[in-house]
Write a protein that holds these residues in place. Structure first.
Motif, PDB file in Angstrom:
ATOM      1  N   TYR A   1     -23.383   9.141 -20.991  1.00 18.35           N
ATOM      2  CA  TYR A   1     -22.974   8.214 -19.936  1.00 18.35           C
ATOM      3  C   TYR A   1     -22.682   6.836 -20.520  1.00 18.35           C
ATOM      4  N   ALA A   2     -23.528   6.383 -21.434  1.00 19.79           N
ATOM      5  CA  ALA A   2     -23.326   5.072 -22.053  1.00 19.79           C
ATOM      6  C   ALA A   2     -22.026   5.037 -22.867  1.00 19.79           C
ATOM      7  N   ARG A   3     -21.670   6.145 -23.505  1.00 18.84           N
ATOM      8  CA  ARG A   3     -20.437   6.214 -24.298  1.00 18.84           C
ATOM      9  C   ARG A   3     -19.212   6.494 -23.435  1.00 18.84           C
ATOM     10  N   GLY A   4     -19.402   6.827 -22.167  1.00 16.04           N
ATOM     11  CA  GLY A   4     -18.283   7.115 -21.278  1.00 16.04           C
ATOM     12  C   GLY A   4     -17.685   8.491 -21.465  1.00 16.04           C
ATOM     13  N   GLU A   5     -18.467   9.428 -21.976  1.00 15.55           N
ATOM     14  CA  GLU A   5     -17.979  10.787 -22.227  1.00 15.55           C
ATOM     15  C   GLU A   5     -18.092  11.694 -21.010  1.00 15.55           C
ATOM     16  N   ILE A   6     -18.901  11.306 -20.043  1.00 15.95           N
ATOM     17  CA  ILE A   6     -19.096  12.131 -18.855  1.00 15.95           C
ATOM     18  C   ILE A   6     -18.815  11.312 -17.600  1.00 15.95           C
ATOM     19  N   ARG A   7     -18.533  12.045 -16.547  1.00 16.03           N
ATOM     20  CA  ARG A   7     -18.340  11.440 -15.233  1.00 16.03           C
ATOM     21  C   ARG A   7     -19.447  11.999 -14.342  1.00 16.03           C
ATOM     22  N   VAL A   8     -20.143  11.143 -13.651  1.00 14.71           N
ATOM     23  CA  VAL A   8     -21.246  11.568 -12.795  1.00 14.71           C
ATOM     24  C   VAL A   8     -20.789  11.503 -11.347  1.00 14.71           C
ATOM     25  N   LEU A   9     -20.922  12.618 -10.650  1.00 15.88           N
ATOM     26  CA  LEU A   9     -20.544  12.711  -9.247  1.00 15.88           C
ATOM     27  C   LEU A   9     -21.814  12.856  -8.416  1.00 15.88           C
ATOM     28  N   ILE A  10     -21.967  11.994  -7.432  1.00 13.61           N
ATOM     29  CA  ILE A  10     -23.150  12.032  -6.569  1.00 13.61           C
ATOM     30  C   ILE A  10     -22.696  12.256  -5.135  1.00 13.61           C
ATOM     31  N   ASP A  11     -23.238  13.270  -4.501  1.00 12.51           N
ATOM     32  CA  ASP A  11     -22.932  13.565  -3.096  1.00 12.51           C
ATOM     33  C   ASP A  11     -23.680  12.547  -2.225  1.00 12.51           C
ATOM     34  N   PRO A  12     -22.959  11.677  -1.499  1.00 11.17           N
ATOM     35  CA  PRO A  12     -23.627  10.620  -0.728  1.00 11.17           C
ATOM     36  C   PRO A  12     -24.548  11.149   0.368  1.00 11.17           C
ATOM     37  N   THR A  13     -24.159  12.232   1.019  1.00 15.55           N
ATOM     38  CA  THR A  13     -24.988  12.783   2.099  1.00 15.55           C
ATOM     39  C   THR A  13     -26.300  13.341   1.550  1.00 15.55           C
ATOM     40  N   LEU A  14     -26.212  14.119   0.479  1.00 15.81           N
ATOM     41  CA  LEU A  14     -27.429  14.663  -0.124  1.00 15.81           C
ATOM     42  C   LEU A  14     -28.288  13.565  -0.734  1.00 15.81           C
TER      43      LEU A  14
ATOM     44  N   ILE B   1     -27.431  17.309  -5.971  1.00 12.57           N
ATOM     45  CA  ILE B   1     -27.057  15.955  -5.589  1.00 12.57           C
ATOM     46  C   ILE B   1     -26.165  15.330  -6.654  1.00 12.57           C
ATOM     47  N   LEU B   2     -26.514  15.563  -7.894  1.00 13.24           N
ATOM     48  CA  LEU B   2     -25.836  14.964  -9.034  1.00 13.24           C
ATOM     49  C   LEU B   2     -25.104  16.054  -9.805  1.00 13.24           C
ATOM     50  N   LYS B   3     -23.842  15.815 -10.098  1.00 16.35           N
ATOM     51  CA  LYS B   3     -23.054  16.749 -10.903  1.00 16.35           C
ATOM     52  C   LYS B   3     -22.440  15.987 -12.058  1.00 16.35           C
ATOM     53  N   VAL B   4     -22.440  16.605 -13.223  1.00 18.70           N
ATOM     54  CA  VAL B   4     -21.922  15.989 -14.429  1.00 18.70           C
ATOM     55  C   VAL B   4     -20.668  16.732 -14.857  1.00 18.70           C
ATOM     56  N   ALA B   5     -19.608  15.981 -15.105  1.00 20.44           N
ATOM     57  CA  ALA B   5     -18.355  16.570 -15.569  1.00 20.44           C
ATOM     58  C   ALA B   5     -17.847  15.778 -16.761  1.00 20.44           C
ATOM     59  N   PRO B   6     -17.218  16.448 -17.711  1.00 26.91           N
ATOM     60  CA  PRO B   6     -16.657  15.708 -18.847  1.00 26.91           C
ATOM     61  C   PRO B   6     -15.467  14.865 -18.376  1.00 26.91           C
ATOM     62  N   VAL B   7     -15.267  13.743 -19.031  1.00 23.47           N
ATOM     63  CA  VAL B   7     -14.148  12.873 -18.696  1.00 23.47           C
ATOM     64  C   VAL B   7     -12.877  13.487 -19.263  1.00 23.47           C
ATOM     65  N   ASP B   8     -11.857  13.566 -18.422  1.00 23.58           N
ATOM     66  CA  ASP B   8     -10.562  14.080 -18.871  1.00 23.58           C
ATOM     67  C   ASP B   8      -9.812  12.949 -19.561  1.00 23.58           C
ATOM     68  N   ARG B   9      -9.695  13.066 -20.857  1.00 23.45           N
ATOM     69  CA  ARG B   9      -8.995  12.047 -21.632  1.00 23.45           C
ATOM     70  C   ARG B   9      -7.609  12.573 -22.015  1.00 23.45           C
ATOM     71  N   PRO B  10      -6.608  11.689 -21.983  1.00 27.53           N
ATOM     72  CA  PRO B  10      -5.271  12.142 -22.372  1.00 27.53           C
ATOM     73  C   PRO B  10      -5.222  12.466 -23.867  1.00 27.53           C
ATOM     74  N   ASP B  11      -4.355  13.388 -24.214  1.00 27.11           N
ATOM     75  CA  ASP B  11      -4.195  13.793 -25.611  1.00 27.11           C
ATOM     76  C   ASP B  11      -3.560  12.642 -26.394  1.00 27.11           C
ATOM     77  N   PRO B  12      -4.177  12.209 -27.511  1.00 27.38           N
ATOM     78  CA  PRO B  12      -3.658  11.039 -28.239  1.00 27.38           C
ATOM     79  C   PRO B  12      -2.304  11.271 -28.901  1.00 27.38           C
ATOM     80  N   SER B  13      -1.863  12.499 -29.060  1.00 30.99           N
ATOM     81  CA  SER B  13      -0.580  12.716 -29.737  1.00 30.99           C
ATOM     82  C   SER B  13       0.605  12.645 -28.808  1.00 30.99           C
TER      83      SER B  13
END
Length: 123
Positions: A23-36, A111-123
């Motif tokens: 999370y600190a490096r910005g490699e993941i995206r954290v999704l939190i369900d507001p209702t839950l 409540i919390l879901k972790v997904a990798p950040v979709d980064r564009p291909d550098p080439s």
């Protein structure tokens, strides 16, 4: 169904330490369900009991002492759940980074879901 990171929780069994670093490096995206998140925080705070007590005290204060502080307390009793609903996702995000037990609990309850950040291909 495909086994995407969003469906299966933490990618490749992410431990709390790995979660914090990613999370600190910005490699993941954290999704939190507001209702839950609200339901979880409300249950942990015993919010219905607190709200009931504040509303009862406000009513007693309005009838026994003076109407103005009693009305303020009743309004506070109605405002508390709404403020909790707005701040619950931020609170859980902050606490999940600080407490391993809350992180595991949030994952287990969905409540919390972790997904990798979709980064564009550098080439």
């Amino acid at each position: 169904m495909t086994g995407s990171a969003q469906d299966s929780g933490p990618p490749a069994g992410l431990s709390h330490e790995q979660y914090c670093r990613a999370y600190a490096r910005g490699e993941i995206r954290v999704l939190i369900d507001p209702t839950l998140a609200y339901r979880y925080v409300s249950a942990r705070m015993l919010l219905p009991l607190v709200m009931l007590a504040v509303l009862g005290l406000g009513t007693a204060l309005a009838l026994a002492v003076h109407w103005f502080p009693g009305v303020l307390l009743v309004v506070a009793g109605f405002a508390l759940p709404r403020l909790t609903r707005m701040s619950a996702p931020t609170f859980l995000m902050t606490r999940s980074l600080a407490e391993p037990a809350l992180y595991e609990d949030s994952l287990r309850l969905g409540i919390l879901k972790v997904a990798p950040v979709d980064r564009p291909d550098p080439s």
